[in-house]
Design a protein around this motif. Structure first.
Motif, PDB file in Angstrom:
ATOM      1  N   LYS A   1      29.725 -18.451  16.627  1.00  0.00           N
ATOM      2  CA  LYS A   1      28.639 -17.763  17.319  1.00  0.00           C
ATOM      3  C   LYS A   1      28.252 -16.498  16.560  1.00  0.00           C
ATOM      4  O   LYS A   1      29.124 -15.744  16.137  1.00  0.00           O
ATOM      5  CB  LYS A   1      29.065 -17.397  18.741  1.00  0.00           C
ATOM      6  N   PRO A   2      26.937 -16.243  16.400  1.00  0.00           N
ATOM      7  CA  PRO A   2      26.534 -14.984  15.772  1.00  0.00           C
ATOM      8  C   PRO A   2      26.983 -13.811  16.636  1.00  0.00           C
ATOM      9  O   PRO A   2      26.888 -13.853  17.856  1.00  0.00           O
ATOM     10  CB  PRO A   2      24.999 -15.095  15.744  1.00  0.00           C
ATOM     11  N   ARG A   3      27.480 -12.752  16.011  1.00  0.00           N
ATOM     12  CA  ARG A   3      27.916 -11.574  16.737  1.00  0.00           C
ATOM     13  C   ARG A   3      27.756 -10.349  15.847  1.00  0.00           C
ATOM     14  O   ARG A   3      27.718 -10.479  14.619  1.00  0.00           O
ATOM     15  CB  ARG A   3      29.368 -11.718  17.200  1.00  0.00           C
ATOM     16  N   ILE A   4      27.684  -9.166  16.467  1.00  0.00           N
ATOM     17  CA  ILE A   4      27.559  -7.966  15.661  1.00  0.00           C
ATOM     18  C   ILE A   4      28.890  -7.695  14.977  1.00  0.00           C
ATOM     19  O   ILE A   4      29.951  -8.046  15.487  1.00  0.00           O
ATOM     20  CB  ILE A   4      27.104  -6.744  16.489  1.00  0.00           C
ATOM     21  N   SER A   5      28.816  -7.057  13.791  1.00  0.00           N
ATOM     22  CA  SER A   5      30.024  -6.887  12.981  1.00  0.00           C
ATOM     23  C   SER A   5      30.997  -5.870  13.581  1.00  0.00           C
ATOM     24  O   SER A   5      32.205  -6.022  13.485  1.00  0.00           O
ATOM     25  CB  SER A   5      29.635  -6.431  11.570  1.00  0.00           C
ATOM     26  N   LYS A   6      30.480  -4.811  14.198  1.00  0.00           N
ATOM     27  CA  LYS A   6      31.298  -3.709  14.753  1.00  0.00           C
ATOM     28  C   LYS A   6      32.178  -3.063  13.681  1.00  0.00           C
ATOM     29  O   LYS A   6      33.169  -2.413  13.998  1.00  0.00           O
ATOM     30  CB  LYS A   6      32.175  -4.192  15.915  1.00  0.00           C
ATOM     31  N   LYS A   7      31.806  -3.220  12.403  1.00  0.00           N
ATOM     32  CA  LYS A   7      32.603  -2.631  11.326  1.00  0.00           C
ATOM     33  C   LYS A   7      32.080  -1.255  10.917  1.00  0.00           C
ATOM     34  O   LYS A   7      32.636  -0.630  10.030  1.00  0.00           O
ATOM     35  CB  LYS A   7      32.621  -3.563  10.108  1.00  0.00           C
ATOM     36  N   GLY A   8      30.999  -0.832  11.547  1.00  0.00           N
ATOM     37  CA  GLY A   8      30.393   0.424  11.152  1.00  0.00           C
ATOM     38  C   GLY A   8      30.831   1.602  11.996  1.00  0.00           C
ATOM     39  O   GLY A   8      31.937   1.644  12.525  1.00  0.00           O
ATOM     40  N   ASN A   9      29.916   2.545  12.140  1.00  0.00           N
ATOM     41  CA  ASN A   9      30.203   3.812  12.808  1.00  0.00           C
ATOM     42  C   ASN A   9      30.170   3.643  14.325  1.00  0.00           C
ATOM     43  O   ASN A   9      29.125   3.451  14.928  1.00  0.00           O
ATOM     44  CB  ASN A   9      29.167   4.855  12.350  1.00  0.00           C
ATOM     45  N   ARG A  10      31.336   3.755  14.940  1.00  0.00           N
ATOM     46  CA  ARG A  10      31.459   3.561  16.387  1.00  0.00           C
ATOM     47  C   ARG A  10      30.700   4.628  17.169  1.00  0.00           C
ATOM     48  O   ARG A  10      30.138   4.355  18.241  1.00  0.00           O
ATOM     49  CB  ARG A  10      32.946   3.573  16.763  1.00  0.00           C
ATOM     50  N   SER A  11      30.672   5.846  16.659  1.00  0.00           N
ATOM     51  CA  SER A  11      29.996   6.946  17.361  1.00  0.00           C
ATOM     52  C   SER A  11      28.505   6.680  17.495  1.00  0.00           C
ATOM     53  O   SER A  11      27.892   7.011  18.522  1.00  0.00           O
ATOM     54  CB  SER A  11      30.224   8.263  16.610  1.00  0.00           C
ATOM     55  N   ILE A  12      27.903   6.071  16.471  1.00  0.00           N
ATOM     56  CA  ILE A  12      26.476   5.748  16.540  1.00  0.00           C
ATOM     57  C   ILE A  12      26.227   4.660  17.580  1.00  0.00           C
ATOM     58  O   ILE A  12      25.304   4.768  18.393  1.00  0.00           O
ATOM     59  CB  ILE A  12      25.952   5.304  15.156  1.00  0.00           C
ATOM     60  N   ARG A  13      27.055   3.611  17.571  1.00  0.00           N
ATOM     61  CA  ARG A  13      26.871   2.534  18.550  1.00  0.00           C
ATOM     62  C   ARG A  13      27.004   3.065  19.970  1.00  0.00           C
ATOM     63  O   ARG A  13      26.230   2.710  20.867  1.00  0.00           O
ATOM     64  CB  ARG A  13      27.896   1.416  18.317  1.00  0.00           C
ATOM     65  N   LYS A  14      27.987   3.921  20.163  1.00  0.00           N
ATOM     66  CA  LYS A  14      28.208   4.494  21.492  1.00  0.00           C
ATOM     67  C   LYS A  14      27.029   5.359  21.918  1.00  0.00           C
ATOM     68  O   LYS A  14      26.593   5.324  23.077  1.00  0.00           O
ATOM     69  CB  LYS A  14      29.495   5.325  21.472  1.00  0.00           C
ATOM     70  N   ALA A  15      26.487   6.136  20.978  1.00  0.00           N
ATOM     71  CA  ALA A  15      25.366   7.031  21.281  1.00  0.00           C
ATOM     72  C   ALA A  15      24.095   6.262  21.632  1.00  0.00           C
ATOM     73  O   ALA A  15      23.237   6.759  22.365  1.00  0.00           O
ATOM     74  CB  ALA A  15      25.099   7.954  20.092  1.00  0.00           C
ATOM     75  N   MET A  16      23.960   5.023  21.121  1.00  0.00           N
ATOM     76  CA  MET A  16      22.740   4.241  21.341  1.00  0.00           C
ATOM     77  C   MET A  16      22.774   3.440  22.638  1.00  0.00           C
ATOM     78  O   MET A  16      21.758   2.846  23.029  1.00  0.00           O
ATOM     79  CB  MET A  16      22.506   3.285  20.166  1.00  0.00           C
ATOM     80  N   HIS A  17      23.914   3.402  23.328  1.00  0.00           N
ATOM     81  CA  HIS A  17      24.046   2.526  24.498  1.00  0.00           C
ATOM     82  C   HIS A  17      23.119   2.940  25.651  1.00  0.00           C
ATOM     83  O   HIS A  17      22.293   2.134  26.113  1.00  0.00           O
ATOM     84  CB  HIS A  17      25.497   2.501  24.973  1.00  0.00           C
ATOM     85  N   PHE A  18      23.223   4.169  26.100  1.00  0.00           N
ATOM     86  CA  PHE A  18      22.419   4.595  27.251  1.00  0.00           C
ATOM     87  C   PHE A  18      20.923   4.700  26.924  1.00  0.00           C
ATOM     88  O   PHE A  18      20.091   4.344  27.769  1.00  0.00           O
ATOM     89  CB  PHE A  18      22.957   5.904  27.821  1.00  0.00           C
ATOM     90  N   PRO A  19      20.533   5.174  25.728  1.00  0.00           N
ATOM     91  CA  PRO A  19      19.106   5.119  25.382  1.00  0.00           C
ATOM     92  C   PRO A  19      18.537   3.706  25.439  1.00  0.00           C
ATOM     93  O   PRO A  19      17.391   3.499  25.854  1.00  0.00           O
ATOM     94  CB  PRO A  19      19.071   5.673  23.958  1.00  0.00           C
ATOM     95  N   ALA A  20      19.345   2.718  25.028  1.00  0.00           N
ATOM     96  CA  ALA A  20      18.886   1.326  25.083  1.00  0.00           C
ATOM     97  C   ALA A  20      18.680   0.874  26.523  1.00  0.00           C
ATOM     98  O   ALA A  20      17.679   0.216  26.845  1.00  0.00           O
ATOM     99  CB  ALA A  20      19.890   0.414  24.386  1.00  0.00           C
ATOM    100  N   LEU A  21      19.600   1.240  27.407  1.00  0.00           N
ATOM    101  CA  LEU A  21      19.456   0.885  28.825  1.00  0.00           C
ATOM    102  C   LEU A  21      18.206   1.533  29.421  1.00  0.00           C
ATOM    103  O   LEU A  21      17.475   0.909  30.208  1.00  0.00           O
ATOM    104  CB  LEU A  21      20.700   1.324  29.605  1.00  0.00           C
ATOM    105  N   SER A  22      17.949   2.788  29.050  1.00  0.00           N
ATOM    106  CA  SER A  22      16.760   3.490  29.533  1.00  0.00           C
ATOM    107  C   SER A  22      15.480   2.843  29.018  1.00  0.00           C
ATOM    108  O   SER A  22      14.510   2.681  29.757  1.00  0.00           O
ATOM    109  CB  SER A  22      16.819   4.960  29.101  1.00  0.00           C
ATOM    110  N   ALA A  23      15.510   2.447  27.735  1.00  0.00           N
ATOM    111  CA  ALA A  23      14.328   1.806  27.141  1.00  0.00           C
ATOM    112  C   ALA A  23      14.033   0.462  27.805  1.00  0.00           C
ATOM    113  O   ALA A  23      12.875   0.116  28.042  1.00  0.00           O
ATOM    114  CB  ALA A  23      14.545   1.619  25.642  1.00  0.00           C
ATOM    115  N   ILE A  24      15.088  -0.279  28.100  1.00  0.00           N
ATOM    116  CA  ILE A  24      14.911  -1.576  28.764  1.00  0.00           C
ATOM    117  C   ILE A  24      14.287  -1.397  30.147  1.00  0.00           C
ATOM    118  O   ILE A  24      13.468  -2.201  30.592  1.00  0.00           O
ATOM    119  CB  ILE A  24      16.273  -2.297  28.879  1.00  0.00           C
ATOM    120  N   LYS A  25      14.634  -0.321  30.802  1.00  0.00           N
ATOM    121  CA  LYS A  25      14.145  -0.075  32.160  1.00  0.00           C
ATOM    122  C   LYS A  25      12.719   0.457  32.187  1.00  0.00           C
ATOM    123  O   LYS A  25      11.920   0.095  33.063  1.00  0.00           O
ATOM    124  CB  LYS A  25      15.076   0.919  32.863  1.00  0.00           C
TER     125      LYS A  25
END
Length: 329
Positions: free
Chosen positions: A259-283
């Motif tokens: 199954k295709p999946r994200i690598s999660k090998k990069g910067n964890r702080s960036i992924r974490k910082a983008m979570h809530f903005p993404a939820l807000s954008a979806i809404k």
């Protein structure tokens, strides 16, 4: 044969610096000439330079090349820069992609340092310069704040559990409340320091980034801090890979398909910082709402839709920063 270029490839770990010296000759052949292991300490760094001085030709160009590996590479990078040596820092995904092209049977620290040396010999790399000290301070402060928020969540959970007990211990509840107040105070202090550290140019950049709906000042600050103002990033693909939001697929002929999946090998702080903005954008944003709905209806996995929006938002922030413009729907 005449030596045209010398590169020392460094595989950086928490406690060790594993190095390989590579040379390219005038017939374009490559030779890995020497190998060494040194402690990732001031003395180990000094010993490495003594070793390099003995086995390299002074009159020929010498370049140190290493991966951007969290915080472990930073001390040595600053050490080399202070000593006047030429240095290039490469995104980890570039090295991993390059290593797939080599006939390497077993991956070790030694083979990684050899691959980094070869990469530096074969490519024309941009020399690293010390980043703006402001970005380094912002990174330290934003990461400290993240640790405080995580610690506060643990204490709040403990407080909730304690107050739900049949016979709660009042002294424990008191200490939990006192600790929460202390953590709140520390977070407020960090927020104040973050504003005081930023210069006018960074404030202007953040102001433009935050014209994107759902992206707040803290998110913009974290992104600039974690990328040193997108210093090593040359395009959107590199950015998503650096953040670990790139999609990896495993497929072999017709028999094996993961199954295709994200690598999660990069910067964890960036992924974490983008979570809530993404939820807000979806809404609140129709464009991102449509992307999310389309992906969820296709595979039924909500997280895939959220990750796709995170990736789109991250790319948009990069474009806004590089073009020095504001969001225009």
């Amino acid at each position: 044969m005449e030596i045209l270029k010398q590169v020392i490839g460094i595989d950086v770990a928490q406690k060790e610096l594993v190095v390989s010296l590579g040379r390219v000759f005038d017939d374009f052949s490559i030779d890995i000439h020497a190998y060494g292991v040194f402690k990732n300490t001031p003395k180990g760094m000094a010993d490495l330079l003594k070793w390099a001085t003995k086995i390299t030709l002074y009159e020929k160009p010498l370049l140190f090349v290493m991966e951007a590996t969290g915080v472990y590479h930073e001390k040595f990078a600053y050490f080399l820069s202070d000593q006047g040596y030429r240095l290039s820092i490469v995104l980890p995904n570039k090295i991993s992609n390059y290593m797939r092209t080599l006939d390497i049977k077993t991956i070790t620290d030694k083979s990684c340092s050899e691959a980094i040396a070869r990469f530096g010999l074969e490519r024309k790399l941009t020399e690293w310069e010390k980043p703006n000290v402001i970005y380094k301070t912002l990174k330290q402060l934003t990461r400290e704040r993240d640790q405080i928020v995580a610690a506060r969540s643990i204490v709040k959970n403990q407080l909730h559990a304690e107050t739900s007990e049949a016979y709660p211990v009042k002294s424990t509840i008191k200490r939990c409340n006192e600790l929460i107040k202390l953590l709140n105070k520390q977070e407020a202090q960090i927020k104040l320091e973050l504003e005081q550290v930023k210069d006018q140019e960074i404030k202007d950049k953040i102001k433009k980034i935050t014209t994107i709906p759902g992206v707040g000042t803290l998110t913009a600050t974290i992104l600039l801090a974690e990328t040193n103002g997108f210093e090593l990033i040359k395009n959107k693909k590199q950015l998503t890979s650096y953040a670990g939001l790139d999609v990896k697929e495993k497929q072999s002929g017709t028999s094996v398909k993961g199954k295709p999946r994200i690598s999660k090998k990069g910067n964890r702080s960036i992924r974490k910082a983008m979570h809530f903005p993404a939820l807000s954008a979806i809404k609140h944003n129709e464009c991102y709402k449509e992307i999310y709905a389309r992906l969820v209806s296709k595979n039924g996995i909500k997280m895939k839709g959220i990750v796709a929006v995170q990736r789109k938002l991250l790319e948009l922030i990069y474009i806004i920063y590089k073009n020095d413009t504001i969001y225009d729907e």
